[in-house]
Enzyme design. Sequence first.
Site, PDB file in Angstrom:
ATOM      1  N   ASN A  32       0.824  -1.220   0.000  1.00  0.00           N
ATOM      2  CA  ASN A  32       0.000   0.000   0.000  1.00  0.00           C
ATOM      3  C   ASN A  32       0.857   1.268   0.000  1.00  0.00           C
ATOM      4  O   ASN A  32       0.329   2.379   0.059  1.00  0.00           O
ATOM      5  CB  ASN A  32      -0.993   0.007   1.179  1.00  0.00           C
ATOM      6  CG  ASN A  32      -0.298   0.085   2.527  1.00  0.00           C
ATOM      7  OD1 ASN A  32       0.904   0.256   2.608  1.00  0.00           O
ATOM      8  ND2 ASN A  32      -1.087  -0.040   3.585  1.00  0.00           N
ATOM      9  N   THR A 116       9.294 -12.389  14.724  1.00  0.00           N
ATOM     10  CA  THR A 116      10.312 -11.552  15.365  1.00  0.00           C
ATOM     11  C   THR A 116      10.786 -12.129  16.692  1.00  0.00           C
ATOM     12  O   THR A 116      10.024 -12.816  17.395  1.00  0.00           O
ATOM     13  CB  THR A 116       9.738 -10.140  15.616  1.00  0.00           C
ATOM     14  OG1 THR A 116      10.627  -9.419  16.468  1.00  0.00           O
ATOM     15  CG2 THR A 116       8.376 -10.181  16.289  1.00  0.00           C
ATOM     16  N   TYR A 140       3.958  -4.939  19.682  1.00  0.00           N
ATOM     17  CA  TYR A 140       4.522  -5.455  18.431  1.00  0.00           C
ATOM     18  C   TYR A 140       4.761  -6.963  18.529  1.00  0.00           C
ATOM     19  O   TYR A 140       4.282  -7.751  17.703  1.00  0.00           O
ATOM     20  CB  TYR A 140       5.829  -4.717  18.103  1.00  0.00           C
ATOM     21  CG  TYR A 140       6.624  -5.367  17.007  1.00  0.00           C
ATOM     22  CD1 TYR A 140       6.045  -5.598  15.756  1.00  0.00           C
ATOM     23  CD2 TYR A 140       7.944  -5.763  17.203  1.00  0.00           C
ATOM     24  CE1 TYR A 140       6.775  -6.215  14.739  1.00  0.00           C
ATOM     25  CE2 TYR A 140       8.674  -6.368  16.193  1.00  0.00           C
ATOM     26  CZ  TYR A 140       8.078  -6.595  14.977  1.00  0.00           C
ATOM     27  OH  TYR A 140       8.795  -7.206  13.983  1.00  0.00           O
ATOM     28  N   ILE A 206      21.508   7.588  22.866  1.00  0.00           N
ATOM     29  CA  ILE A 206      21.563   6.204  23.365  1.00  0.00           C
ATOM     30  C   ILE A 206      20.414   6.019  24.349  1.00  0.00           C
ATOM     31  O   ILE A 206      20.317   6.767  25.331  1.00  0.00           O
ATOM     32  CB  ILE A 206      22.916   5.926  24.052  1.00  0.00           C
ATOM     33  CG1 ILE A 206      24.061   6.057  23.036  1.00  0.00           C
ATOM     34  CG2 ILE A 206      22.920   4.557  24.719  1.00  0.00           C
ATOM     35  CD1 ILE A 206      25.455   5.897  23.638  1.00  0.00           C
ATOM     36  N   ASP A 283      11.820  -1.936  25.378  1.00  0.00           N
ATOM     37  CA  ASP A 283      13.110  -2.529  24.974  1.00  0.00           C
ATOM     38  C   ASP A 283      13.593  -3.583  25.962  1.00  0.00           C
ATOM     39  O   ASP A 283      13.795  -3.276  27.136  1.00  0.00           O
ATOM     40  CB  ASP A 283      14.189  -1.434  24.927  1.00  0.00           C
ATOM     41  CG  ASP A 283      14.388  -0.866  23.541  1.00  0.00           C
ATOM     42  OD1 ASP A 283      13.932  -1.483  22.558  1.00  0.00           O
ATOM     43  OD2 ASP A 283      15.032   0.194  23.437  1.00  0.00           O
TER      44      ASP A 283
HETATM   45  N1  UDP Z   1      18.617   2.605  19.961  1.00  0.00           N
HETATM   46  C1  UDP Z   1      19.221   3.714  20.554  1.00  0.00           C
HETATM   47  N2  UDP Z   1      19.033   4.929  19.955  1.00  0.00           N
HETATM   48  C2  UDP Z   1      18.273   5.102  18.838  1.00  0.00           C
HETATM   49  C3  UDP Z   1      17.680   3.975  18.254  1.00  0.00           C
HETATM   50  C4  UDP Z   1      17.861   2.741  18.843  1.00  0.00           C
HETATM   51  O1  UDP Z   1      19.898   3.598  21.570  1.00  0.00           O
HETATM   52  O2  UDP Z   1      18.127   6.255  18.384  1.00  0.00           O
HETATM   53  C5  UDP Z   1      18.805   1.279  20.572  1.00  0.00           C
HETATM   54  C6  UDP Z   1      17.523   0.570  20.977  1.00  0.00           C
HETATM   55  O3  UDP Z   1      17.179   0.867  22.320  1.00  0.00           O
HETATM   56  C7  UDP Z   1      17.894  -0.911  20.801  1.00  0.00           C
HETATM   57  C8  UDP Z   1      18.921  -0.894  19.666  1.00  0.00           C
HETATM   58  O4  UDP Z   1      19.379   0.457  19.567  1.00  0.00           O
HETATM   59  O5  UDP Z   1      18.555  -1.385  21.942  1.00  0.00           O
HETATM   60  C9  UDP Z   1      18.306  -1.286  18.320  1.00  0.00           C
HETATM   61  O6  UDP Z   1      17.121  -0.517  18.143  1.00  0.00           O
HETATM   62  P1  UDP Z   1      16.341  -0.505  16.750  1.00  0.00           P
HETATM   63  O7  UDP Z   1      15.250   0.506  16.907  1.00  0.00           O
HETATM   64  O8  UDP Z   1      17.310  -0.316  15.643  1.00  0.00           O
HETATM   65  O9  UDP Z   1      15.766  -1.969  16.622  1.00  0.00           O
HETATM   66  P2  UDP Z   1      14.837  -2.851  17.612  1.00  0.00           P
HETATM   67  O10 UDP Z   1      15.783  -3.564  18.540  1.00  0.00           O
HETATM   68  O11 UDP Z   1      13.895  -1.939  18.311  1.00  0.00           O
HETATM   69  O12 UDP Z   1      14.141  -3.784  16.689  1.00  0.00           O
END
Ligand code: UDP
Length: 331
Positions: A32, A116, A140, A206, A283
Amino acid sequence: MNILVVGGAGYIGSHMNRLLDRHGHKVIVLDNLSTGFASAVKVGELVVGEMADRQLVEQLLGDHKIDAVMHFAACALVGESVAEPAKYYHNNVVAAISLLESMRRTNVKKIVFSSTCATYGIPETVPISEAETQAPVNPYGFTKLVIERALTDYAHAYDFGFAALRYFNAAGASTDNQIGEDHNPESHLIPIVLQVALGQREYISIYGDDWPTPDKTCIRDYIHVDDLSAAHLAALERIKLGEGIKVNLGTERGYSVREVIAACREVTGCDIKEVVGPRRPGDPPELVANASKAREVLGWVPEYREIKPIVETAWNWHRSHPTGYNKNTKE
Ligand code: UDP
């Protein structure tokens, strides 16, 4: 085979299309374009529409004599799912069930489903094997688990055959630089860090440095998007009606947020500013795959085992496409 790739204009689906095409399969993409891009569809036919549109989907399944469906069309952001669960239950559950119903009515019974590692929640044991209890900690993960369960029931009652592939963190871009990651707004770690390197953002935030990990930042298992596609192809070839394959797809190596930022500094040669912010809701601290089942069942081994070469492919893409796909037109 004739394959309907639902969500094939998105990040992982667009890589999948090309691999299917290279292996001689006919690709029909249904998307879409809510988050995907027409210009990401490099092979096959693109049909713009909703997977919940029963009439459209049943027509596509019948007209193209579809043998199997690959389903990538989902919302996949942990933080957003916490803030907007209705969107996740609608897209990831209601629309997905509609897709399964269209398949059932047209007698198309094979499906590869993007699941996932978020279905495990906070695992008791890391690396995570498929025997780990699935207890998601965000909407999710829960919506994906609902469809895994539905597929199990459909396999049992209606003779569906499926593969539910539990991805860890998809990353990287195609090595020929034709397609890559483009989300708007971007929320994933590697693209955001690379946007800092490109001068498009001031710093990377972070999400917490008080986690129970060696450097106090979250650990994830980053898997190259081409390796993910290869696993889908292997799964497609092994699906049997009445049975389901449920496997983890990861490299079995975990990298902390700080280690990912360090790899990005090394690859780009840029001084990337970091700022520590609060934790992101939903997270888990550490998600790393035990992928032995994928090796055994799919005969699949990822080519990319380390973060640096994965970041290199992402960097090539982002630096040559600093504004992503730009517009929704087929190049
Ligand atoms: N993360 C972070 N800063 C950001 C985006 C992500 O510290 O701006 C961390 C997030 O908390 C996780 C890891 O990076 O531990 C991967 O996050 P992402 O969103 O890429 O993938 P997810 O694990 O949510 O599928």
